[in-house]
Design an enzyme around this catalytic site. Sequence first.
Site, mmCIF file in Angstrom:
data_model
loop_
_atom_site.group_PDB
_atom_site.id
_atom_site.type_symbol
_atom_site.label_atom_id
_atom_site.label_comp_id
_atom_site.label_asym_id
_atom_site.label_seq_id
_atom_site.Cartn_x
_atom_site.Cartn_y
_atom_site.Cartn_z
ATOM 1 C CE LYS A 142 -0.310 -0.159 5.050
ATOM 2 N NZ LYS A 142 -1.149 -0.584 6.187
ATOM 3 C CE1 TYR A 201 15.749 31.501 4.934
ATOM 4 C CE2 TYR A 201 15.690 29.135 4.510
ATOM 5 C CZ TYR A 201 15.605 30.444 4.059
ATOM 6 O OH TYR A 201 15.363 30.684 2.740
HETATM 7 C C1 LIG Z 1 -0.417 -1.726 6.689
HETATM 8 C C2 LIG Z 1 -0.993 -2.991 7.171
HETATM 9 C C3 LIG Z 1 -0.174 -4.091 7.486
HETATM 10 C C4 LIG Z 1 1.338 -4.007 7.466
HETATM 11 O O1 LIG Z 1 1.771 -3.459 8.680
HETATM 12 P P1 LIG Z 1 3.324 -3.245 9.006
HETATM 13 O O2 LIG Z 1 3.311 -2.673 10.374
HETATM 14 O O3 LIG Z 1 3.826 -2.278 8.003
HETATM 15 O O4 LIG Z 1 3.967 -4.567 8.898
HETATM 16 C C5 LIG Z 1 -0.777 -5.267 7.859
HETATM 17 N N1 LIG Z 1 -2.129 -5.375 7.923
HETATM 18 C C6 LIG Z 1 -2.945 -4.350 7.635
HETATM 19 C C7 LIG Z 1 -4.413 -4.532 7.734
HETATM 20 C C8 LIG Z 1 -2.411 -3.120 7.259
HETATM 21 O O5 LIG Z 1 -3.224 -2.104 6.972
#
Ligand SMILES: *Cc1c(COP(=O)(O)O)cnc(C)c1O
Length: 364
Positions: free
Chosen positions: A35, A256
């Site tokens: 994702k 800055y």
């Molecule tokens: C993003 C997600 C994961 C992965 O989690 P990590 O902490 O990056 O390993 C697993 N399950 C679901 C439902 C997620 O949304």
Amino acid sequence: MPRPIQATIHTAALRHNLNRMRAAAPDAQAWAVVKANAYGHGIEQVYEGLRAADGFALLDLSEASRVRALGWRGPIWLLEGVFEARDLELCSRLNLWHTVHCDEQIDMLALHKTHEPHRVFLKMNSGMNRLGFTPARYRSAWTRLNALPQVDEISLVTHFSDADGSKGIAEQMAHFEEATRDLPGERSVSNSAATFRHAHSATVKADWIRPGIALYGSSPDFPEHSLADWDLQATMSLHAKIIAVQDVPVGGSVGYGSSFVAEHPTRIGVVACGYADGYPRVCPSGTPVLIEGVRSQTLGRVSMDMLTVDLTALPQAGVGSTVTLWGQSAHGAVLPIDEIAHAAGTLGYELMCAVSARVPVVTA
Ligand SMILES: *Cc1c(COP(=O)(O)O)cnc(C)c1O
């Protein structure tokens, strides 16, 4: 010449990290969670390194289409399911498996016309209180889904709020177990942290793990455990070059707000990376960097297009020297993204997702 900044995605490191997750849960199949454009790495850039996974899990239909366009014919899972009824048409067309976490999604499925029934993942809210049916309502949701001709196999899913911390997963796991005990179907419960810290426990036997962050070379429970503690490798390196050098006398300031004032004669390198590239502006003076593989630090404030580093102990460094903001230097030294995230008061997740579109990405 383009501005001298680049992100490199390391295919061999992705492959290594996937193997590490498999070793932590040897009886389970592994989703690669891709994702958010593969946690900022780019879906197309990680595909080669992660194609040995058993499936790809993501959120957006457009990302699912990109995975199919790469030639992937195996499972793809929409982790939040569909957002509106017509999304189901693309699920049918691309053969996407999808989460069902609320009554509205069951209603949409009941009205959906499809030749092939869908594989769905029924999500339980076992205590995190984001998505899913409570344990009390889970069984009736399962019964309703199971009666639909649009539905093929139903898998059972929950997500942990504290897999990385001291609270742990026992309470949520007990709710999940209790409410699913006599239901058929494959199970998936573990993200990266749960896979490393809890998947060996007899109570967490599951058919699929769902690692994300560990695949991308960030420790899921930093600073308790580092990248090296988990034998993970950095998968994204952010490199930029020094474009100017200044010799700052005692009392001279840098950047800055004059937030850094030299107490000794200080040699400063100006690096072609700023917060518009995704390097956090909140990183304080003293945040670690590698200069030609040698550890040094930032001095003064991060600005939009530049930041400044200490070259005082590195007389051989100058204009054109390569600075590793995080990841692997060409000299073999590694600066874990977790260290920069920690300095910024956040997590590796946020930094890798925030590398901006103007940074060219290459694979190695
Ligand atoms: C993003 C997600 C994961 C992965 O989690 P990590 O902490 O990056 O390993 C697993 N399950 C679901 C439902 C997620 O949304």
